[in-house]
Design a protein around this motif. Structure first.
Motif, PDB file in Angstrom:
ATOM      1  N   LEU A  11       0.837  -1.205   0.000  1.00  0.00           N
ATOM      2  CA  LEU A  11       0.000   0.000   0.000  1.00  0.00           C
ATOM      3  C   LEU A  11       0.868   1.250   0.000  1.00  0.00           C
ATOM      4  O   LEU A  11       0.611   2.199  -0.749  1.00  0.00           O
ATOM      5  CB  LEU A  11      -0.936  -0.016   1.210  1.00  0.00           C
ATOM      6  N   LEU A  12       1.910   1.267   0.824  1.00  0.00           N
ATOM      7  CA  LEU A  12       2.800   2.430   0.872  1.00  0.00           C
ATOM      8  C   LEU A  12       3.473   2.660  -0.481  1.00  0.00           C
ATOM      9  O   LEU A  12       3.643   3.798  -0.922  1.00  0.00           O
ATOM     10  CB  LEU A  12       3.860   2.235   1.961  1.00  0.00           C
ATOM     11  N   THR A  13       3.846   1.559  -1.142  1.00  0.00           N
ATOM     12  CA  THR A  13       4.474   1.681  -2.465  1.00  0.00           C
ATOM     13  C   THR A  13       3.512   2.295  -3.469  1.00  0.00           C
ATOM     14  O   THR A  13       3.882   3.172  -4.259  1.00  0.00           O
ATOM     15  CB  THR A  13       4.930   0.295  -2.958  1.00  0.00           C
ATOM     16  N   LEU A  14       2.261   1.846  -3.455  1.00  0.00           N
ATOM     17  CA  LEU A  14       1.262   2.394  -4.376  1.00  0.00           C
ATOM     18  C   LEU A  14       0.982   3.863  -4.074  1.00  0.00           C
ATOM     19  O   LEU A  14       0.842   4.683  -4.981  1.00  0.00           O
ATOM     20  CB  LEU A  14      -0.027   1.589  -4.282  1.00  0.00           C
ATOM     21  N   LEU A  15       0.895   4.192  -2.790  1.00  0.00           N
ATOM     22  CA  LEU A  15       0.643   5.596  -2.431  1.00  0.00           C
ATOM     23  C   LEU A  15       1.790   6.487  -2.888  1.00  0.00           C
ATOM     24  O   LEU A  15       1.579   7.656  -3.229  1.00  0.00           O
ATOM     25  CB  LEU A  15       0.440   5.720  -0.918  1.00  0.00           C
ATOM     26  N   ASN A  16       2.984   5.950  -2.885  1.00  0.00           N
ATOM     27  CA  ASN A  16       4.128   6.709  -3.386  1.00  0.00           C
ATOM     28  C   ASN A  16       3.903   7.112  -4.835  1.00  0.00           C
ATOM     29  O   ASN A  16       4.222   8.222  -5.263  1.00  0.00           O
ATOM     30  CB  ASN A  16       5.396   5.869  -3.251  1.00  0.00           C
ATOM     31  N   VAL A  17       3.328   6.193  -5.636  1.00  0.00           N
ATOM     32  CA  VAL A  17       3.027   6.484  -7.037  1.00  0.00           C
ATOM     33  C   VAL A  17       1.875   7.471  -7.140  1.00  0.00           C
ATOM     34  O   VAL A  17       1.942   8.463  -7.868  1.00  0.00           O
ATOM     35  CB  VAL A  17       2.684   5.181  -7.789  1.00  0.00           C
TER      36      VAL A  17
ATOM     37  N   PHE B 273      -6.827   7.869  -7.833  1.00  0.00           N
ATOM     38  CA  PHE B 273      -7.189   7.464  -6.478  1.00  0.00           C
ATOM     39  C   PHE B 273      -7.175   5.949  -6.381  1.00  0.00           C
ATOM     40  O   PHE B 273      -7.128   5.245  -7.395  1.00  0.00           O
ATOM     41  CB  PHE B 273      -8.516   8.069  -6.010  1.00  0.00           C
ATOM     42  N   LEU B 274      -7.199   5.476  -5.149  1.00  0.00           N
ATOM     43  CA  LEU B 274      -7.005   4.055  -4.873  1.00  0.00           C
ATOM     44  C   LEU B 274      -8.055   3.597  -3.884  1.00  0.00           C
ATOM     45  O   LEU B 274      -8.280   4.244  -2.857  1.00  0.00           O
ATOM     46  CB  LEU B 274      -5.608   3.831  -4.299  1.00  0.00           C
ATOM     47  N   TRP B 275      -8.749   2.492  -4.217  1.00  0.00           N
ATOM     48  CA  TRP B 275      -9.587   1.790  -3.244  1.00  0.00           C
ATOM     49  C   TRP B 275      -8.809   0.591  -2.742  1.00  0.00           C
ATOM     50  O   TRP B 275      -8.333  -0.228  -3.537  1.00  0.00           O
ATOM     51  CB  TRP B 275     -10.896   1.324  -3.888  1.00  0.00           C
ATOM     52  N   TRP B 276      -8.711   0.434  -1.420  1.00  0.00           N
ATOM     53  CA  TRP B 276      -7.830  -0.584  -0.857  1.00  0.00           C
ATOM     54  C   TRP B 276      -8.570  -1.436   0.175  1.00  0.00           C
ATOM     55  O   TRP B 276      -9.313  -0.924   1.001  1.00  0.00           O
ATOM     56  CB  TRP B 276      -6.627   0.064  -0.188  1.00  0.00           C
ATOM     57  N   GLY B 277      -8.301  -2.745   0.110  1.00  0.00           N
ATOM     58  CA  GLY B 277      -8.782  -3.664   1.133  1.00  0.00           C
ATOM     59  C   GLY B 277     -10.231  -4.073   0.950  1.00  0.00           C
ATOM     60  O   GLY B 277     -10.953  -3.572   0.090  1.00  0.00           O
TER      61      GLY B 277
ATOM     62  N   GLU C 169      -2.352  -5.776  -6.504  1.00  0.00           N
ATOM     63  CA  GLU C 169      -2.155  -6.945  -5.658  1.00  0.00           C
ATOM     64  C   GLU C 169      -1.263  -6.617  -4.474  1.00  0.00           C
ATOM     65  O   GLU C 169      -0.479  -5.656  -4.513  1.00  0.00           O
ATOM     66  CB  GLU C 169      -1.545  -8.089  -6.476  1.00  0.00           C
ATOM     67  N   ASP C 170      -1.372  -7.435  -3.426  1.00  0.00           N
ATOM     68  CA  ASP C 170      -0.523  -7.255  -2.250  1.00  0.00           C
ATOM     69  C   ASP C 170       0.772  -8.046  -2.408  1.00  0.00           C
ATOM     70  O   ASP C 170       1.065  -8.564  -3.493  1.00  0.00           O
ATOM     71  CB  ASP C 170      -1.270  -7.654  -0.975  1.00  0.00           C
ATOM     72  N   GLU C 171       1.537  -8.148  -1.313  1.00  0.00           N
ATOM     73  CA  GLU C 171       2.837  -8.814  -1.383  1.00  0.00           C
ATOM     74  C   GLU C 171       2.722 -10.286  -1.751  1.00  0.00           C
ATOM     75  O   GLU C 171       3.647 -10.878  -2.318  1.00  0.00           O
ATOM     76  CB  GLU C 171       3.565  -8.693  -0.026  1.00  0.00           C
TER      77      GLU C 171
END
Length: 663
Positions: free
Chosen positions: A38-44, A53-57, A139-141
């Motif tokens: 999530l932190l990596t995506l927010l960096n982008v 924008f991003l919907w997460w979880g 996708e997640d890790e």
């Protein structure tokens, strides 16, 4: 605090957004607990100058950048929308948005729409807003679906037409204008929405409105103005009909995901298993009583059937792997993770369930005599120009924990990206210990017998030489011919025994390559001249060749050339010419032997260099041999880090070629 600082740094020039919001108040909790993906995506997202924008979880928590903020309105949802659940943030459009999100998260294709009308509530009112946007799964890790990344651009000013009401006879009151505008807005929204929408009116659920995408679900059927049970009678008695009744009676919204509803596409057509993502939302009147149902739907049948086929294929593969007692491995080079199943761990003598490591688990599990060879092969697998990603090798393992020796055969494939960089390496491992032990026992027996046969054969050779010397002046042609034929047969037997001994030494690791510098072209000429002394049935022609000095085992390379030439003689008709070519490429030398004989079928070519393999046909029934010559040639060339190959057409002849690297 480190995660909070990292998030603030990720904002870059978007620092105003990251500093002005308390990120810890999101449903995800403190920033330090957020996953790295999530932190990596927010960096982008935060650094992008384009609205994103991003919907997460599972709860679809919303994050967005400063470039997206103007679309929320000056008195709109920001900052309340940041970190909020999607359904709570967008109640006015969620029935349209949610099915698209489900489609992407369920494994469907990414969604793209251009100049799409989706009204949103902003600036204290519902506004017509046009968007060009894409929905992409992230996708997640662990590679599991984690959210949806949206890249969007508001295009309202480009596509919105302002209608001017002119003429005294066409003037409308403000109230009429507002009512007409509101009705027109919703009609356009429904008709242009990227999902199927219909409005079912009254207790009989009569189709009051059907948009084009909903009509496509039932091509050729007349829906408008008909009661649901009359237009689509096959739903009677199905659970979906009870759900519709419950929504109408209770006013509660119902959301279905990948729900099976047997329906016909065409009127009087066959009933098919069809799957849908949908939302049923009760419509209420002024007294807040249900007077209809709004339906938002996307058919996902193709996606579900594909999933079922994939699961079926996976189950079949799992059963096959289990039956064959195969172990499987999966190396994700980009993520730096390596997965071994239980069987694979067993073959390496590992009982733990921790993440396996190449350096700690794989390499220590290799037999010391095989380790360097396997390390080289694995490195070459990741170089597309060398191996094309193919992996097929046999080696020994020493159990890390149980110290048990096992023989295994590993087969796999490396996959590369557009830049030919390796990204994934998957394959299987099979226990071949019993087969290898049988082969070792057989080779030991062959080696022992061959060694014992050498002693009487040596004595027989000496006796024939003495006899030949004493009968030198004997005029009896029968005696002279018999002695000559005896010598020939003894030589054949000696060569056969030598071949079996070479195999025994080769597979026991006792055959050694003793390299020296020598002229390959000169060696080839010498062997051709030797063969010409005993072969008069064929012409052997060496094409002009420049000096070729290489560093290799002269005797063993000589045996390869001899074998290829004698095979060309055996498998081509008398009187035919055999051509031999030597040459040099940039980093290697090659020797080719071409005959004009019976040729080789494609099915035989694949097995030609296997041990003890012989072509079975009416042409080969009377040709002596045990299928060890080409196998030995291939092993010798491989130990010189070279390659051997054959090109052939049945009935036209064959060309055998081996290449060796230059010093």
């Amino acid at each position: 605090m480190k995660a909070q600082s990292k998030l603030l740094r990720a904002g870059g020039e978007m620092g105003e957004l990251t500093r002005s919001f308390d990120w810890s108040k999101t449903p995800l909790g403190a920033v330090g607990l957020w996953p790295q993906s999530l932190l990596t995506l927010l960096n982008v997202v935060l650094n992008s100058k384009f609205p994103m924008f991003l919907w997460w979880g599972p709860e679809l928590i919303q994050f967005y950048n400063d470039a997206y903020r103007p679309s929320l309105g000056f008195e709109g949802k920001h900052p309340r929308a940041l970190g909020q659940r999607g359904e709570e943030c967008w109640p006015e459009t969620w029935p349209v948005i949610k099915p698209m999100i489900d489609q992407v998260l369920s494994g469907g294709e990414s969604i793209w729409h251009e100049d799409q009308l989706i009204p949103i509530f902003r600036n204290n009112k519902l506004e017509d807003v046009y968007w060009t946007f894409s929905y992409t799964r992230v996708e997640d890790e662990m590679g599991d679906p984690a959210g949806v990344l949206v890249i969007c651009n508001e295009t309202t000013n480009t596509v919105k037409n302002i209608k001017t009401v002119t003429g005294a006879n066409e003037k409308l009151s403000i109230a009429q204008l507002q009512a007409e505008g509101q009705r027109d807005r919703f009609n356009r929204f429904f008709m242009e929405a990227p999902v199927g929408i219909c409005i079912l009116d009254g207790a009989n659920l009569v189709f009051e409105l059907v948009n084009p995408l909903y009509q496509q679900l039932f091509p050729g059927r007349k829906l408008m103005g008909k009661a649901l049970l009359h237009a689509i009678p096959e739903i009677k008695g199905q659970p979906i009909w009870e759900i519709l009744q419950e929504v109408f009676q209770t006013g509660k919204t119902y959301e279905g995901k990948e729900l099976l509803i047997p329906l016909a596409k065409y009127e009087n057509g066959p009933i098919e298993d069809r799957y849908f993502n949908f939302i049923y939302q009760a419509r209420t009147d002024a007294q807040n009583e249900s007077d209809g149902i709004l339906v938002f739907v996307i058919e996902v049948t193709d996606m579900i059937l594909s999933k079922q086929e994939l699961i079926k294929a996976q189950d079949t593969l799992t059963m096959a792997v289990t039956a064959a007692q195969l172990g499987t491995f999966d190396l994700d080079i980009k993520k730096g993770t390596m997965d071994w199943d239980k069987r694979c761990r067993t073959l390496f003598g590992i009982s733990h369930n921790y993440t396996v490591d190449y350096e700690k688990d794989f390499l220590p599990g290799l037999h010391p005599d095989d380790r360097d060879r396997i390390e080289t092969i694995v490195k070459n697998v990741f170089v597309k120009s060398i191996s094309n990603g193919h992996y097929d090798v046999e080696y020994r393992t020493i159990g890390v924990e149980d110290h048990q020796l096992r023989w295994v055969r590993a087969m796999g494939k490396a996959y590369f990206d557009e830049q030919d960089e390796p990204v994934r390496f998957i394959g299987s491992v099979m226990d071949i210990t019993e087969r290898k032990q049988d082969e070792i026992r057989k080779n030991d027996f062959i080696g022992m017998v061959s060694h014992e046969l050498k002693t009487p054969l040596t004595s027989l050779t000496a006796l024939l030489q003495m006899l030949n010397s004493k009968l030198k002046n004997n005029a009896d042609p029968f005696v002279v011919g018999a002695i000559s034929n005896s010598n020939t047969q003894v030589k054949k037997m000696a060569n056969m025994i030598k071949g079996f001994l070479d195999i025994s030494r080769l597979e026991s690791g006792k055959i050694h390559i003793e390299k020296e510098n020598f002229a390959l072209d000169q060696l080839t000429r010498e062997i051709i001249e030797e063969i010409k002394l005993t072969v008069t049935s064929h012409s052997i022609v060496l094409l002009p060749c420049d000096p070729l000095v290489i560093y290799a085992d002269r005797d063993k390379i000589g045996s390869v050339i001899t074998n290829l030439l004698t095979n060309a003689v055996k498998y081509s008709p008398k009187g035919k010419i055999i051509h031999v070519v030597c040459g040099r490429d940039q980093n290697s030398v090659h020797v080719s032997v071409t005959d004009h004989g019976m040729g080789i079928k494609p099915d035989d070519i694949e097995k030609l260099f296997d041990r003890y393999y012989r072509i079975k046909s009416k042409h080969t029934n009377n040709i002596a041999g045990f299928g060890i010559g080409l196998y030995l040639c291939a092993e010798i060339i491989e130990r010189h880090e070279g390659k051997i190959s054959v090109e052939s057409k049945s009935g036209e002849g064959s060309t055998f070629t081996f290449t060796l690297p230059l010093t």
